[in-house]
Design a protein around this motif. Structure first.
Motif, PDB file in Angstrom:
ATOM      1  N   LEU A 166       0.846  -1.194   0.000  1.00 39.00           N
ATOM      2  CA  LEU A 166       0.000   0.000   0.000  1.00 39.00           C
ATOM      3  C   LEU A 166       0.882   1.244   0.000  1.00 39.00           C
ATOM      4  N   SER A 167       0.413   2.265  -0.674  1.00 35.08           N
ATOM      5  CA  SER A 167       1.117   3.539  -0.691  1.00 35.08           C
ATOM      6  C   SER A 167       0.161   4.657  -0.325  1.00 35.08           C
ATOM      7  N   CYS A 168       0.716   5.695   0.276  1.00 35.68           N
ATOM      8  CA  CYS A 168      -0.067   6.863   0.655  1.00 35.68           C
ATOM      9  C   CYS A 168       0.730   8.095   0.239  1.00 35.68           C
ATOM     10  N   ALA A 169       0.134   8.896  -0.627  1.00 37.19           N
ATOM     11  CA  ALA A 169       0.776  10.135  -1.075  1.00 37.19           C
ATOM     12  C   ALA A 169       0.249  11.289  -0.241  1.00 37.19           C
ATOM     13  N   ALA A 170       1.160  12.019   0.378  1.00 35.87           N
ATOM     14  CA  ALA A 170       0.786  13.140   1.232  1.00 35.87           C
ATOM     15  C   ALA A 170       1.080  14.464   0.535  1.00 35.87           C
ATOM     16  N   SER A 171       0.198  15.429   0.753  1.00 39.27           N
ATOM     17  CA  SER A 171       0.404  16.769   0.201  1.00 39.27           C
ATOM     18  C   SER A 171      -0.134  17.798   1.190  1.00 39.27           C
ATOM     19  N   GLY A 172       0.212  19.048   0.962  1.00 39.16           N
ATOM     20  CA  GLY A 172      -0.217  20.104   1.871  1.00 39.16           C
ATOM     21  C   GLY A 172       0.893  20.459   2.840  1.00 39.16           C
ATOM     22  N   SER A 173       0.553  20.608   4.100  1.00 39.76           N
ATOM     23  CA  SER A 173       1.511  21.024   5.129  1.00 39.76           C
ATOM     24  C   SER A 173       2.320  19.833   5.635  1.00 39.76           C
ATOM     25  N   ILE A 174       3.135  19.279   4.729  1.00 42.98           N
ATOM     26  CA  ILE A 174       3.895  18.059   5.026  1.00 42.98           C
ATOM     27  C   ILE A 174       4.823  18.254   6.211  1.00 42.98           C
ATOM     28  N   SER A 175       5.469  19.391   6.275  1.00 39.16           N
ATOM     29  CA  SER A 175       6.476  19.618   7.310  1.00 39.16           C
ATOM     30  C   SER A 175       5.890  19.652   8.708  1.00 39.16           C
ATOM     31  N   SER A 176       4.594  19.806   8.819  1.00 40.48           N
ATOM     32  CA  SER A 176       3.955  19.876  10.131  1.00 40.48           C
ATOM     33  C   SER A 176       3.548  18.517  10.685  1.00 40.48           C
ATOM     34  N   ILE A 177       3.721  17.480   9.896  1.00 35.98           N
ATOM     35  CA  ILE A 177       3.302  16.134  10.313  1.00 35.98           C
ATOM     36  C   ILE A 177       4.231  15.602  11.410  1.00 35.98           C
ATOM     37  N   ASN A 178       3.656  15.174  12.526  1.00 37.58           N
ATOM     38  CA  ASN A 178       4.428  14.609  13.635  1.00 37.58           C
ATOM     39  C   ASN A 178       4.617  13.100  13.502  1.00 37.58           C
ATOM     40  N   ALA A 179       3.581  12.440  13.018  1.00 40.59           N
ATOM     41  CA  ALA A 179       3.613  10.986  12.919  1.00 40.59           C
ATOM     42  C   ALA A 179       2.658  10.533  11.826  1.00 40.59           C
ATOM     43  N   MET A 180       2.929   9.352  11.279  1.00 42.31           N
ATOM     44  CA  MET A 180       2.045   8.771  10.272  1.00 42.31           C
ATOM     45  C   MET A 180       1.786   7.319  10.625  1.00 42.31           C
ATOM     46  N   ALA A 181       0.662   6.829  10.146  1.00 43.05           N
ATOM     47  CA  ALA A 181       0.278   5.467  10.516  1.00 43.05           C
ATOM     48  C   ALA A 181      -0.673   4.877   9.489  1.00 43.05           C
ATOM     49  N   TRP A 182      -0.830   3.577   9.589  1.00 46.23           N
ATOM     50  CA  TRP A 182      -1.856   2.846   8.839  1.00 46.23           C
ATOM     51  C   TRP A 182      -2.840   2.268   9.841  1.00 46.23           C
ATOM     52  N   TYR A 183      -4.111   2.440   9.564  1.00 46.56           N
ATOM     53  CA  TYR A 183      -5.186   1.833  10.322  1.00 46.56           C
ATOM     54  C   TYR A 183      -5.976   0.943   9.371  1.00 46.56           C
ATOM     55  N   ARG A 184      -6.793   0.092   9.943  1.00 50.24           N
ATOM     56  CA  ARG A 184      -7.711  -0.707   9.132  1.00 50.24           C
ATOM     57  C   ARG A 184      -9.032  -0.900   9.862  1.00 50.24           C
ATOM     58  N   GLN A 185     -10.056  -1.124   9.052  1.00 48.11           N
ATOM     59  CA  GLN A 185     -11.379  -1.376   9.620  1.00 48.11           C
ATOM     60  C   GLN A 185     -12.050  -2.482   8.836  1.00 48.11           C
ATOM     61  N   ALA A 186     -12.325  -3.565   9.528  1.00 50.24           N
ATOM     62  CA  ALA A 186     -13.025  -4.697   8.923  1.00 50.24           C
ATOM     63  C   ALA A 186     -14.526  -4.529   9.144  1.00 50.24           C
ATOM     64  N   PRO A 187     -15.354  -5.169   8.340  1.00 55.76           N
ATOM     65  CA  PRO A 187     -16.811  -5.038   8.498  1.00 55.76           C
ATOM     66  C   PRO A 187     -17.260  -5.405   9.897  1.00 55.76           C
TER      67      PRO A 187
END
Length: 114
Positions: A20-41
């Motif tokens: 999986l890939s996630c492209a980030a845009s906008g105020s990138i420099s302000s990001i403290n942390a990134m993560a992946w979550y999931r939700q099953a039915p």
């Protein structure tokens, strides 16, 4: 503001891999942390993997099978998923945290069949 767009989901047989890939845009420099979550039915959204300042942590259910990585030069977050199981079937969401504000992508479906 941060915008996140996921890609790479799909249908895969148990034991297979997806990235999986996630492209980030906008105020990138302000990001403290990134993560992946999931939700099953029928289930609550859960943390899969997170990265902050070079450190990573994983849910017990994916340790040793999933790898999270962040490429600051390309403003992307990835999740390499190996040895997939039917229980990994869910919508996967990219998340970015700026202080106490969470930003989310639209989600990408991952379906693992046995």
């Amino acid at each position: 503001q941060v915008q996140l767009v996921e890609s790479g989901g799909g249908l895969v047989q148990a034991g297979g891999s997806l990235r999986l890939s996630c492209a980030a845009s906008g105020s990138i420099s302000s990001i403290n942390a990134m993560a992946w979550y999931r939700q099953a039915p029928g289930k609550q959204r859960e943390l899969v993997a997170a990265t902050r300042g070079g450190t990573t942590n994983y849910a017990d259910s994916v340790k040793g099978r999933f790898t999270i990585s962040r490429d600051n030069a390309k403003n992307t977050l990835s999740l390499q998923m190996d040895s997939l199981k039917p229980d990994d079937t869910a919508v996967y969401y990219c998340n970015a945290r700026v202080v106490l504000v969470h930003y989310w992508g639209q989600g990408t479906q991952v379906t693992v069949y046995s």
